[in-house]
Design a protein around this motif. Structure first.
Motif, short mmCIF file in Angstrom:
data_model
loop_
_atom_site.label_atom_id
_atom_site.label_comp_id
_atom_site.label_asym_id
_atom_site.label_seq_id
_atom_site.Cartn_x
_atom_site.Cartn_y
_atom_site.Cartn_z
N ARG A 91 32.94 36.79 34.23
CA ARG A 91 32.91 35.63 35.12
C ARG A 91 34.27 34.94 35.27
O ARG A 91 34.43 34.08 36.13
N TRP A 100 25.79 27.05 34.90
CA TRP A 100 26.09 28.37 35.47
C TRP A 100 25.43 29.49 34.67
O TRP A 100 25.78 30.64 34.80
N GLU A 148 35.49 32.29 43.41
CA GLU A 148 34.10 32.16 43.87
C GLU A 148 33.28 31.34 42.87
O GLU A 148 32.51 30.45 43.25
N ASN A 149 33.46 31.61 41.59
CA ASN A 149 32.72 30.87 40.56
C ASN A 149 33.21 29.43 40.43
O ASN A 149 32.47 28.55 40.00
N ASP A 193 19.35 31.26 33.32
CA ASP A 193 18.39 32.37 33.21
C ASP A 193 17.09 32.01 32.49
O ASP A 193 16.02 32.46 32.88
N GLN A 222 21.17 25.99 44.05
CA GLN A 222 20.47 26.90 44.96
C GLN A 222 21.41 27.57 45.96
O GLN A 222 21.19 28.73 46.36
N LYS A 223 22.47 26.88 46.33
CA LYS A 223 23.37 27.43 47.33
C LYS A 223 24.61 28.08 46.72
O LYS A 223 25.48 28.56 47.44
N THR A 224 24.68 28.07 45.38
CA THR A 224 25.85 28.64 44.70
C THR A 224 25.45 29.90 43.94
O THR A 224 24.47 29.90 43.19
N THR A 225 26.19 30.95 44.13
CA THR A 225 25.93 32.21 43.43
C THR A 225 27.03 32.45 42.40
O THR A 225 28.22 32.44 42.73
N ILE A 226 26.62 32.64 41.15
CA ILE A 226 27.58 32.93 40.09
C ILE A 226 27.75 34.44 40.00
O ILE A 226 26.78 35.18 39.90
N THR A 227 29.00 34.87 40.03
CA THR A 227 29.30 36.31 40.04
C THR A 227 29.80 36.77 38.68
O THR A 227 30.69 36.15 38.09
#
Length: 330
Positions: free
Chosen positions: A230, A178, A238-239, A181, A311-316
């Motif tokens: 996070r 997660w 969501e995470n 970067d 690719q389909k998961t967004t970490i907020t």
């Protein structure tokens, strides 16, 4: 085996932070058991910090005690210590004076019981050119007082600038499922070009990727994680979706989510143009250490499945609170 400062180390290292930097640190006995377990599993790249605790009690003090009891382990360990923080504060001091104070203090506390293989500034001092900081640390390398220089939480430009002053033996950055970067921001590329190993801290997402934290209320009230973006209630669920996906992969593999997370990092080490990457999970019990050190290998199909999940998961949320992020170049 891979190498740090020319010395053989295991594919997985060991982070010491949790042994001294928490509201209620584990006992010396428990810490020693975890440390010995790490070494017995081949995790001999140990990573601590002068800032991991107080000026009176941090990684260095625990290490002094450990090597007093187990002097035979000193030559087996490749030790990296972070410093250059104003004592008692989370404020970087990479000035020549700050470097000397920090290294001298680390050496004083170690008291000759363990050679300091790698030293790094925990964060870059925005008020001091990196060339000045590295030049000051290099004097200790030339004098034979430390083995080499590492960098922490730095961008690609800083890595290249520092490397022109002195050989950089490692770059420590956050890297996990997660926090990917470094694969896009040029850090991994710069390290590969300069043949610098990456030391991946928080490879288990500060424990989030273990699956043990199911809700915000599972985080202890005295844990610093309650202040991390996070982990906040409004983004937690969501995470958590990423963790649930990793848990499914782990279930099919017959292992734990933590083992999947570490295997994923190891699968990237030295492959596809990437540098050697050494994850340093921290654990405070010998049972958890043993779990982390299990050698799980992911197939190409499993890696592809994980890539699809990412690719389909967004970490907020940011990795750190805003004030701390200002001291990180990533």
């Amino acid at each position: 085996m891979v190498k740090l400062v020319g010395k053989d180390v295991g594919e997985i290292g060991y982070g010491l932070m949790g042994l001294t930097w928490r509201a209620e640190p584990p006992s010396q006995e428990q810490s020693f058991k975890a440390m010995r377990a790490a070494l017995s599993h081949g995790a001999n790249a140990w990573n601590g910090g002068e800032l991991y605790g107080s000026p009176e009690r941090n990684s260095l003090h625990l290490l002094n005690e450990y090597f007093t009891k187990y002097p035979e382990d000193a030559e087996k360990i490749v030790l990296s210590i972070k410093g250059c923080i104003v004592p008692g504060q989370m404020r970087p001091d990479g000035s020549e004076k700050g470097v000397r104070r920090s290294i001298d203090e680390c050496l004083r506390v170690l008291d000759g019981k363990k050679f300091l293989d790698l030293f790094e500034c925990a964060r870059i001092d925005p008020n001091t050119p990196i060339e000045t900081t590295i030049g000051a640390i290099a004097e200790y390398v030339k004098a034979g007082k430390i083995g080499g220089i590492s960098l922490s939480e730095v961008g690609a430009n800083t890595i290249r600038k520092a490397s022109k002053v002195h050989k950089i033996s490692a770059v420590e950055v956050e890297f996990s499922l997660w926090s990917t970067d470094i694969l896009e921001n040029g850090v991994a590329q710069a390290c590969a070009e300069l043949d610098i190993p990456i030391v991946a801290y928080s490879p288990l997402g500060r424990g989030f990727l273990t699956g043990q934290i199911k809700s915000y209320n599972d985080i202890p009230e005295d844990s610093m994680l309650r202040h991390y973006p996070r982990f906040q209630p409004d983004v937690f669920d969501e995470n958590l979706k990423l963790v649930r996906e990793v848990e499914q992969v782990a279930s099919q593999k017959g292992c734990t989510p933590a083992q999947i997370a570490l295997a994923w990092i190891r699968a990237h080490s030295g492959r596809d143009g990437l540098p050697v990457i050494i994850p340093i999970p921290g654990a405070t019990t010998e049972e958890r250490v043993s779990e982390n050190m299990a050698q799980v290998t992911l197939s190409q199909k499993e890696l592809a499945a994980i890539d699809d999940i990412l690719q389909k998961t967004t970490i907020t949320g940011m990795r750190y609170p805003e004030a701390a992020m200002k001291l990180a170049e990533l």
